[in-house]
Design an enzyme around this catalytic site. Sequence first.
Site, PDB file in Angstrom:
ATOM      1  N   ALA A 273      -4.815  -3.861  -9.096  1.00  0.00           N
ATOM      2  CA  ALA A 273      -4.754  -2.320  -9.365  1.00  0.00           C
ATOM      3  C   ALA A 273      -3.511  -1.995  -8.570  1.00  0.00           C
ATOM      4  CB  ALA A 273      -6.191  -1.724  -8.792  1.00  0.00           C
ATOM      5  N   ASP A 274      -2.990  -0.722  -8.780  1.00  0.00           N
ATOM      6  CA  ASP A 274      -1.878  -0.170  -8.270  1.00  0.00           C
ATOM      7  C   ASP A 274      -2.242   1.363  -8.473  1.00  0.00           C
ATOM      8  OD1 ASP A 274       0.820  -0.956  -6.999  1.00  0.00           O
ATOM      9  OD2 ASP A 274       0.883   1.026  -7.690  1.00  0.00           O
ATOM     10  N   THR A 275      -2.028   2.257  -7.515  1.00  0.00           N
ATOM     11  CA  THR A 275      -2.188   3.637  -7.490  1.00  0.00           C
ATOM     12  C   THR A 275      -0.952   4.283  -6.806  1.00  0.00           C
ATOM     13  OG1 THR A 275      -4.682   3.464  -6.751  1.00  0.00           O
ATOM     14  CG2 THR A 275      -3.517   5.472  -6.688  1.00  0.00           C
TER      15      THR A 275
END
Length: 196
Positions: free
Chosen positions: A73-75
Amino acid sequence: MSKTWNIILASASPRRKELLSALDLTFCVDARSHFEENIPEGMACEQIPIYLSEGKSMGFHRELEENELLITADTLVFSEGKALGKPHDKEEAIAMLAALSGKTHQVTTGVCLRSQNKMISFSDTTQVHFTDLSEAEIAYYVERYNPIDKAGAYGIQEWIGMATIDTIEGSYFNVMGLPTALLWHKLKSEFGIQLP
């Protein structure tokens, strides 16, 4: 058809580990990756988090075994068309929070789920509004909480979120680092994950 997966969370984020644990999933953490986070010039903002989560997945340090399911994931925080990643130092953190003060910004998390034979990517976006932040409030938060490891220089679950975020539209947990409801839906529908 249900299947037993060995789930791997490829993230060093303590927030993501906490959120995945709260979904009552059994998993291990292995964040080793060869991926370098270089964003192609001209890429649309909404595509960047998925691009980065897929890059982290494909850059995982080894091949996946038959029963393994990898979660990456990447935010990112987007304000006025610009992506705000993690600040490099306290000065940059102060500047980021000053830019977010009194405005609505977007937080988008891209997620990639990958097994040997399947890869599913998706993202979720939450609208977040800060009240007007005083210089003293910003300085207090940055000094006390040192948010250098957080996109946009803040954690919604910390003091600044409780004291100065007055409205959000969308998933709260997405702002923490994982859109948990959407993730659970994808795990069920795409990979047959069931309740323990």
